[in-house]
Design an enzyme around this catalytic site. Structure first.
Site, PDB file in Angstrom:
ATOM      1  N   ARG A  82      -1.486   0.201  -1.034  1.00  0.00           N
ATOM      2  CA  ARG A  82      -2.813  -0.175  -1.500  1.00  0.00           C
ATOM      3  C   ARG A  82      -2.683  -1.068  -2.713  1.00  0.00           C
ATOM      4  O   ARG A  82      -1.737  -0.912  -3.497  1.00  0.00           O
ATOM      5  CB  ARG A  82      -3.618   1.062  -1.927  1.00  0.00           C
ATOM      6  CG  ARG A  82      -4.354   1.788  -0.817  1.00  0.00           C
ATOM      7  CD  ARG A  82      -5.494   0.943  -0.244  1.00  0.00           C
ATOM      8  NE  ARG A  82      -6.190   1.633   0.820  1.00  0.00           N
ATOM      9  CZ  ARG A  82      -5.855   1.592   2.117  1.00  0.00           C
ATOM     10  NH1 ARG A  82      -4.817   0.888   2.519  1.00  0.00           N
ATOM     11  NH2 ARG A  82      -6.578   2.237   3.019  1.00  0.00           N
ATOM     12  N   GLU A  86      -8.580  -6.943  -3.705  1.00  0.00           N
ATOM     13  CA  GLU A  86      -8.619  -7.761  -2.489  1.00  0.00           C
ATOM     14  C   GLU A  86     -10.042  -7.799  -1.921  1.00  0.00           C
ATOM     15  O   GLU A  86     -10.817  -6.868  -2.153  1.00  0.00           O
ATOM     16  CB  GLU A  86      -7.621  -7.220  -1.446  1.00  0.00           C
ATOM     17  CG  GLU A  86      -7.951  -5.845  -0.910  1.00  0.00           C
ATOM     18  CD  GLU A  86      -6.867  -5.305   0.028  1.00  0.00           C
ATOM     19  OE1 GLU A  86      -5.684  -5.275  -0.352  1.00  0.00           O
ATOM     20  OE2 GLU A  86      -7.238  -4.898   1.137  1.00  0.00           O
ATOM     21  N   HIS A 114      -3.691  -7.889   4.476  1.00  0.00           N
ATOM     22  CA  HIS A 114      -3.930  -6.474   4.840  1.00  0.00           C
ATOM     23  C   HIS A 114      -4.006  -6.286   6.365  1.00  0.00           C
ATOM     24  O   HIS A 114      -5.049  -5.905   6.896  1.00  0.00           O
ATOM     25  CB  HIS A 114      -5.212  -5.960   4.155  1.00  0.00           C
ATOM     26  CG  HIS A 114      -5.233  -4.468   4.010  1.00  0.00           C
ATOM     27  ND1 HIS A 114      -5.878  -3.828   2.990  1.00  0.00           N
ATOM     28  CD2 HIS A 114      -4.683  -3.486   4.763  1.00  0.00           C
ATOM     29  CE1 HIS A 114      -5.731  -2.517   3.115  1.00  0.00           C
ATOM     30  NE2 HIS A 114      -4.992  -2.289   4.196  1.00  0.00           N
TER      31      HIS A 114
HETATM   32  C1  8YV Z   1      -6.661  -0.782   7.552  1.00  0.00           C
HETATM   33  C2  8YV Z   1      -5.145   0.700   6.200  1.00  0.00           C
HETATM   34  O1  8YV Z   1      -6.570  -1.759   8.505  1.00  0.00           O
HETATM   35  O2  8YV Z   1      -5.505   2.602   7.555  1.00  0.00           O
HETATM   36  C3  8YV Z   1      -5.389   2.156   6.419  1.00  0.00           C
HETATM   37  O3  8YV Z   1      -5.480   2.893   5.415  1.00  0.00           O
HETATM   38  O4  8YV Z   1      -4.827   0.287   5.140  1.00  0.00           O
HETATM   39  C4  8YV Z   1      -5.262  -0.273   7.308  1.00  0.00           C
HETATM   40  O5  8YV Z   1      -4.767   0.303   8.475  1.00  0.00           O
HETATM   41  C5  8YV Z   1      -7.354  -1.303   6.367  1.00  0.00           C
HETATM   42  O6  8YV Z   1      -7.553  -0.274   5.426  1.00  0.00           O
HETATM   43  C6  8YV Z   1      -8.681  -1.958   6.655  1.00  0.00           C
HETATM   44  O7  8YV Z   1      -9.485  -1.978   5.542  1.00  0.00           O
END
Ligand code: 8YV
Length: 335
Positions: free
Chosen positions: A244, A273, A291
């Site tokens: 993250r 982001e 992402h």
């Molecule tokens: C998502 C992710 O595509 O699942 C998660 O926590 O980070 C990714 O798989 C993303 O969060 C989309 O906002």
């Protein structure tokens, strides 16, 4: 208010696969967002009026201020494994269940982590930019010479399901020595399966040739990697963040890359982001992706299906499949 025979109402905050919308329509009155418009918090609150459930994509902030405006809301179902968009305490206090979508994205995300590691270590984006710019005139012995991956030391910070899947790839596919750091040490059997050894964070940063971040975000892990940590890393090391934004201090990382304090970085996530720190855009030795670690059609559909399973499970049958705060909600109900 739904009448006794009417379906509960749910909100779908973003455009999604048509078959997912159809699955929801079989059980709910659905307000969707086919044009994929961006809604601010006020718009989200307005559209949540009268809704019992909401399908979210991991970015819609669910906090006390929003929940206070949505008294009918019972469940927020993220289609993501990460749920730092949820203020779970506020949700529990408001009697709202949160759910996420674990497991179904583990292997796809681990593949991507490895892709980013390889692209970063072997300078794939940088060399492609060079070629596309028409600058490739002839071979030379050290042109885009990068870092070795096989047989090196991989340090993983955050050893949940995705971290373990990356460890297996490193140890079994690339003959790497895998060290990891995690809130708690894994069982010996799990460590043996991943061929990974537990170490302190400082030892990991000092010894790893490649550092991979796979830990969930919370305020407690904000800037887990900042200027001080980057100083501990080998000058030849790479840093990969598929976890993250906010786990890395992006400004400090840009400085470390510019001054060659570390060799290179691969980032799929950013502080604030979709904005990207402007200094990161200026340094050549960083691979930047928007992402997309879980982005394959099958995996994204499976993630969306888990969110739908949770909405149907909870609002129709009274039981969600991957609840996050059901114990806290129960305790509140009976406390
Ligand atoms: C998502 C992710 O595509 O699942 C998660 O926590 O980070 C990714 O798989 C993303 O969060 C989309 O906002």
């Amino acid at each position: 208010m739904p009448t006794q025979n009417s379906k509960p109402a749910v909100l779908l905050t973003r455009a999604i696969f048509p078959e997912i919308v159809e699955r929801l329509r079989a059980h709910f009155e659905v307000e969707s967002n086919p044009d994929d418009a961006s809604w601010d918090a006020a718009e989200l609150a307005r559209r949540l009026q009268g809704k019992s459930g909401v399908f979210t994509t991991g970015v819609e902030r669910m906090d006390a201020a929003l929940l206070a405006q949505c008294p009918m809301l019972k469940i927020c179902a993220n289609m993501t494994v990460g749920y730092n968009n949820f203020d779970l305490d506020a949700m529990t206090a408001a009697g709202v269940l949160g759910t996420n979508a674990p497991d179904v994205l583990t292997e796809t995300t681990a593949d991507f982590g490895f892709a980013l590691l390889l692209a970063t270590a072997r300078r794939i984006s940088e060399s492609e930019r060079f070629l596309r710019a028409g600058r490739w005139q002839r071979w030379s012995y050290d042109m885009f010479s990068g870092a070795e991956v096989h047989g090196t030391t991989l340090g993983i910070i955050g050893m949940g399901r995705i971290g373990q899947a990356i460890a297996r790839r490193g140890a079994m596919g690339f003959g790497m020595q895998v060290v990891y750091h995690n809130r708690s040490r894994l069982d010996a059997a799990v460590e043996a399966r991943c061929q990974a050894r537990y170490v302190g964070k400082e030892e990991l940063l000092r010894s790893a040739d490649h550092v991979m971040l796979v830990l969930p975000y919370s305020s407690g892990v904000h800037h887990t990697i900042g200027a001080a940590e980057l100083t501990l890393m080998k000058p030849s090391a790479t840093l990969i963040n598929i976890a993250r934004g906010g786990i890395v201090d992006d400004a400090a990382l840009a400085t470390a890359l510019r001054t060659k304090r570390i060799a290179a970085a691969g980032l799929d996530v950013y502080e604030g982001e979709p904005r990207v720190h402007p200094d990161l855009l200026e340094v050549p030795n960083v691979v930047l992706t928007p992402h997309i670690a879980s982005a394959t059609p099958g995996t994204r559909r499976a993630m969306a299906d888990v969110a739908v399973d949770n909405l149907i499970g909870y609002l129709v049958h009274g039981k969600a499949v991957t609840p996050l705060n059901s114990a806290a909600l129960e305790a509140l109900r009976h406390g």
